[in-house]
Design a protein around this motif. Structure first.
Motif, PDB file in Angstrom:
ATOM      1  N   UNK A  17       0.795  -1.217   0.000  1.00 62.48           N
ATOM      2  CA  UNK A  17       0.000   0.000   0.000  1.00 62.48           C
ATOM      3  C   UNK A  17       0.821   1.256   0.000  1.00 62.48           C
ATOM      4  N   UNK A  18       0.160   2.361  -0.366  1.00 66.86           N
ATOM      5  CA  UNK A  18       0.836   3.655  -0.387  1.00 66.86           C
ATOM      6  C   UNK A  18      -0.214   4.762  -0.326  1.00 66.86           C
ATOM      7  N   UNK A  19       0.089   5.840   0.388  1.00 65.96           N
ATOM      8  CA  UNK A  19      -0.738   7.038   0.369  1.00 65.96           C
ATOM      9  C   UNK A  19      -0.082   8.045  -0.564  1.00 65.96           C
ATOM     10  N   UNK A  20      -0.874   8.500  -1.558  1.00 59.39           N
ATOM     11  CA  UNK A  20      -0.315   9.398  -2.568  1.00 59.39           C
ATOM     12  C   UNK A  20      -1.328  10.479  -2.933  1.00 59.39           C
ATOM     13  N   UNK A  21      -1.036  11.186  -4.018  1.00 59.20           N
ATOM     14  CA  UNK A  21      -1.754  12.398  -4.392  1.00 59.20           C
ATOM     15  C   UNK A  21      -1.853  12.460  -5.909  1.00 59.20           C
ATOM     16  N   UNK A 115      -5.542   6.539  -0.552  1.00 55.14           N
ATOM     17  CA  UNK A 115      -4.828   5.351  -0.082  1.00 55.14           C
ATOM     18  C   UNK A 115      -5.062   4.234  -1.079  1.00 55.14           C
ATOM     19  N   UNK A 116      -3.999   3.618  -1.552  1.00 58.34           N
ATOM     20  CA  UNK A 116      -4.082   2.476  -2.467  1.00 58.34           C
ATOM     21  C   UNK A 116      -3.531   1.241  -1.767  1.00 58.34           C
ATOM     22  N   UNK A 117      -4.298   0.150  -1.815  1.00 61.69           N
ATOM     23  CA  UNK A 117      -3.831  -1.132  -1.278  1.00 61.69           C
ATOM     24  C   UNK A 117      -4.058  -2.221  -2.309  1.00 61.69           C
ATOM     25  N   UNK A 118      -3.102  -3.153  -2.379  1.00 62.07           N
ATOM     26  CA  UNK A 118      -3.140  -4.226  -3.368  1.00 62.07           C
ATOM     27  C   UNK A 118      -2.761  -5.528  -2.683  1.00 62.07           C
ATOM     28  N   UNK A 119      -3.514  -6.590  -2.973  1.00 66.88           N
ATOM     29  CA  UNK A 119      -3.188  -7.893  -2.394  1.00 66.88           C
ATOM     30  C   UNK A 119      -3.496  -8.995  -3.408  1.00 66.88           C
ATOM     31  N   UNK A 120      -3.054 -10.188  -3.086  1.00 68.07           N
ATOM     32  CA  UNK A 120      -3.336 -11.354  -3.920  1.00 68.07           C
ATOM     33  C   UNK A 120      -3.650 -12.545  -3.028  1.00 68.07           C
ATOM     34  N   UNK A 121      -4.556 -13.391  -3.495  1.00 72.17           N
ATOM     35  CA  UNK A 121      -4.950 -14.555  -2.696  1.00 72.17           C
ATOM     36  C   UNK A 121      -5.305 -15.727  -3.596  1.00 72.17           C
ATOM     37  N   UNK A 122      -5.347 -16.920  -3.011  1.00 69.07           N
ATOM     38  CA  UNK A 122      -5.721 -18.120  -3.750  1.00 69.07           C
ATOM     39  C   UNK A 122      -7.137 -17.985  -4.287  1.00 69.07           C
TER      40      UNK A 122
END
Length: 243
Positions: A17-21, A115-122
């Motif tokens: 994740x990252x907080x950006x503009x 706020x951007x968050x990225x994940x991966x799962x089965x």
């Protein structure tokens, strides 16, 4: 090249994740990441003060640049400062081991942080990211949502709600045309990430059987009801009722 690189995402690990503009001096942010195996991809764009959209692309040559042959896999373009989310299955074409790009675009002329968050799962597991895809509000009476759908292109739906009294609440998932499950989440730290300790209850009977949760809830918490596909998606009805 992408401005930000999340590296290779680890299946079922904490989200990157990252907080950006985005604004007048930077109208678009680009992120790159990679999958080491076939996995679902989950993206949450939250905490905007103005409108921004998010798009997911397959970066076929892995150069961190969106070339003309890099296909768009999915996009979330909700109005205003509503949160955006993408949840896609590795059952989709082009969602497999390899390189990807995420673009966050400003919409209109108003600047915003996000706020951007990225994940991966089965493939059989639910997204560990939740946003207010459906804003239920305060649950004071029965609410029903009919003919809703999830699929490989949208593997989960999240219903955000609050309660104003301490009592039992019942959540019924019925009319299933595929194998879907539900779980009840209290996002205690309001970060849109589902920690293991935040899962209050779940129902996963299998096949297209109806699912149900009855749970005692108290005011002052951030609740989500998440509907997700297990082995297949389809249509469903959701009822949420104080009892």
């Amino acid at each position: 090249m992408a401005e930000f690189d999340f590296g290779t995402l680890i299946r079922d690990a904490n989200p990157a994740g990252k907080r950006e503009f985005v604004g007048n001096t930077d109208i678009k942010d680009t992120y790159s990441f990679r999958l080491g195996n076939d996995s679902n991809i989950n993206i949450a764009l939250t905490n905007m003060t103005a409108n921004a959209n998010v798009r997911l692309f397959r970066d076929f040559n892995g150069n961190g640049v969106r070339d003309t042959n890099d296909s768009q896999i999915s996009a979330s373009t909700r109005f205003g400062n509503q949160p955006d989310s993408i949840n896609v299955s590795s059952g989709l074409t082009n969602v497999d081991a390899g390189s990807y790009l995420i673009e966050v675009d400003r919409v209109g002329t108003v600047n915003t942080q996000y706020d951007l968050r990225v994940s991966t799962n089965a493939i059989s597991k639910p997204s560990n990211l939740v946003t207010a895809e459906t804003e239920v509000g305060t649950l004071t009476s029965s609410r029903t949502f009919t003919a809703e759908t999830i699929s490989n292109a949208d593997t989960s739906d999240s219903y955000h709600f609050a309660v104003n009294s301490s009592r039992n609440f019942r959540f019924n998932l019925s009319g299933l045309s595929g194998d879907m499950d539900i779980r009840l989440i209290n996002d205690r730290n309001n970060d849109s990430v589902v920690d293991a300790s935040e899962i209050i209850a779940s129902s996963n009977l299998g096949s297209n059987q109806s699912e149900s949760i009855t749970q005692f809830l108290t005011p002052g918490s951030t609740y989500y009801l998440q509907v997700y596909q297990y082995s297949s998606g389809g249509s469903y009805n959701m009822n949420m009722t104080p009892v």
